[in-house]
Design an enzyme around this catalytic site. Sequence first.
Site, short mmCIF file in Angstrom:
data_model
loop_
_atom_site.label_atom_id
_atom_site.label_comp_id
_atom_site.label_asym_id
_atom_site.label_seq_id
_atom_site.Cartn_x
_atom_site.Cartn_y
_atom_site.Cartn_z
N SER B 133 27.59 -10.41 19.04
CA SER B 133 26.17 -10.74 18.81
C SER B 133 25.56 -11.49 19.99
CB SER B 133 26.01 -11.61 17.56
OG SER B 133 26.35 -10.88 16.42
N GLU B 248 37.68 -4.88 10.78
CA GLU B 248 37.04 -6.05 10.16
C GLU B 248 36.68 -5.71 8.72
OE1 GLU B 248 33.75 -7.57 12.37
OE2 GLU B 248 33.49 -9.31 11.07
#
Lengths: 355, 381
Positions: B133, B248
């Site tokens: 991010s 994930e």
Amino acid sequence: MLTAEQVRLRAPSAEQRELAASAAGMFFRPDRDERVDAGPEGDFDRGRWTELAGTGLLGAAVPEGAGGLGLSVPDLVVLTEQAGRALLPGPVVETSWIAAPALAALGQEWAPALAATLHGDRVAAAVDATLRGPDLDVASYVVVPADGSDLLCAADRLGATLRVSTQDRLERSFRIARGPDGGGSAAQPLPLTDGLRVLDRGRLGAAAYLVGVAGGLLEQSISYARLREQFGRPIGAFQAVRHRLADSYVELEFARSAVWGAACDVAEGDPAAPVAITCASVAARRAFAEADRHCLQTHGGIGFTWEHPLHVWLKRGATFAARYGLRRDLETELGERLLARTGQQPRGRPPRPHI
Amino acid sequence: METVRHREPVVTDHEEFRRQVRAWLAGNVPAGDLPDPDTDDGFGAHRDWERRLYDAGYSGISWPTEYGGRGGDVLHEAIFAEEYELAGAPVRITRPAQRFLGPTLIRYGSAEQRRRWLPGMLRADHIWCQGFSEPDAGSDLAGVRTRARWDGDRFVVDGQKTWTTYGRFGDRMFTLARTGEPGGRHRGLSCLVIDMRGAGVRVRPVRQAHGQTGFAEVFFDSVAVPAGNLVGPRDEGWDVAMTLLSFERGPDAGAPVRTRRRLDALVGDIVEAGGSPGTVRDLGDLYARLSAFQAYTCRRVGARLAGEPVGAESSLVKLFAARLDADIVQLGVELFGDERLAERAPEFLDYWHSRAGSIYGGTAEIQRNVVADRILGLPRC
């Protein structure tokens, strides 16, 4: 706790997927509109019932030696979900989950009644705790939940006294009515089937059917959202629409897993299976409530017309969401159980977050 | 160079493994909480705990033994996660490494890279962070702007990452950076491992609404990265990143156990307060949803064990579980009031963390779009 056996059992097998696909093929009749199976006066469609008997669905859980398919409870869930998806009419849940296994369990004396039921020559149904059930006016046998043992009533006499009218029910194509309380002379006490009472069996079967209805609703809405264009593009490209459908899908998948898991609990002989069934029933009602709301909204005005089939799915879902226990009662039952269970344990603390 | 201890693979009998894990945890989980991992001392204590897990063979349960893992399968991993959460054991500071950074390196790293990095990851010798991010690339990950310029024999990285979990204590960052043209979207991205202790890296911890600094902003100012730290093909980092996200999103069998502990704690409070007739139905609803969460997780573990690929199910889990957890916590607030949210209350962190559940790891809106695109097949928006 996850065990190897459980985890393997709970991943639907290739055979079960095949079973679902072939059931879908048998239950869906493109030439037939399930909306019109009952006339305005609500007649029972005997021809269609005989056809359904021919698919083997009614005797799916009856041992092969007794003329059934000898399928497991999870297999029956697979079939019943497809029945809901196709909006099959009549007492399919009541016969396949309750009445047919009950007749089989009663032994040789009842073999002719079972054979006639599996062929569709006679109708076997069941009522829930509200004493309501489908097609009771034409039923030869009605299973009634009761304190002590559940009962099988030979109900040939009912037809004369019961009138099933469209005025008394939510939808034309599902003929639900109030029936006997089992106090009749010909009542036969029933043993447990797979360790379950009649109400639990009906609850699980109806939850599977309801998951199927919700799935059918969602499929139609996805197709519609792909085709219907406004502002120059399909409405399914707008987040306001796609997020509704995604939310419906989330609830559906978790409900499907809950129903499946409860069926596996039954198959494993887990004594807590009735609790899992109640949880699954709530999950199925949640899934339907979500689909009910979002799918009608996705269809806009057309979904509110008689010509479009959507309303039949909405009505069938509402009918099944009220069978074998209302959501608020089921939730109350679970809440009380949770409080009782926790009352015996030391107080815990919430887990520390992963931060 | 780290030495790799080859381990005995995990016993194949799952129930025996569960007994072993349960017994070990019963004898080793610290009584009472470790100090707050948000402090230097606390983080150190969690690092020590990770080493104990590693030494006992309970780190990297499903990693290959040659990298210090235990060579188990998906079910061993799930059993360990269940038992770990049931035992109320400490937060795992190696969680990103265990769940997705390590498995991505195992898939895409060279033999040399795997030897160099993996054992230290499991032992918590090095704390690994995920660097995806950015301030202008949150939900829209393909908008990554951190630039990695090739300078003859190394990359030179400039840019900024944000929401970096454990950034304050991080040693290595698995970074997604742009090696191609600016504005190239999914093309021209590469995955680089950056030494966070090296020159040109600045870490600014970010304090969150609950007061913890679980994550950080990380700034890169002409950071030199050796060519040997490129993971996977140059300019094709998007595929590597997507693989990482799929790891994930694998099933987490510990999650329903955590939700159950959360619900049980609330019910315990209600019982202790003498009951609350108005909430019986709410509790039943939460119980049914928890049961569905358990059933769904069981089914997913089964599917993974049968070798089915990970799909978009994790988006369903995030949507379902984030709401369930938030609703449990919210019911507690409705019943017991704002006192429950005081900073020292055990529910304080849980309350704020549950509110982040619909934001971190991809917002609920993004998850819905993933479901709409990849499962429902709706037209793209």
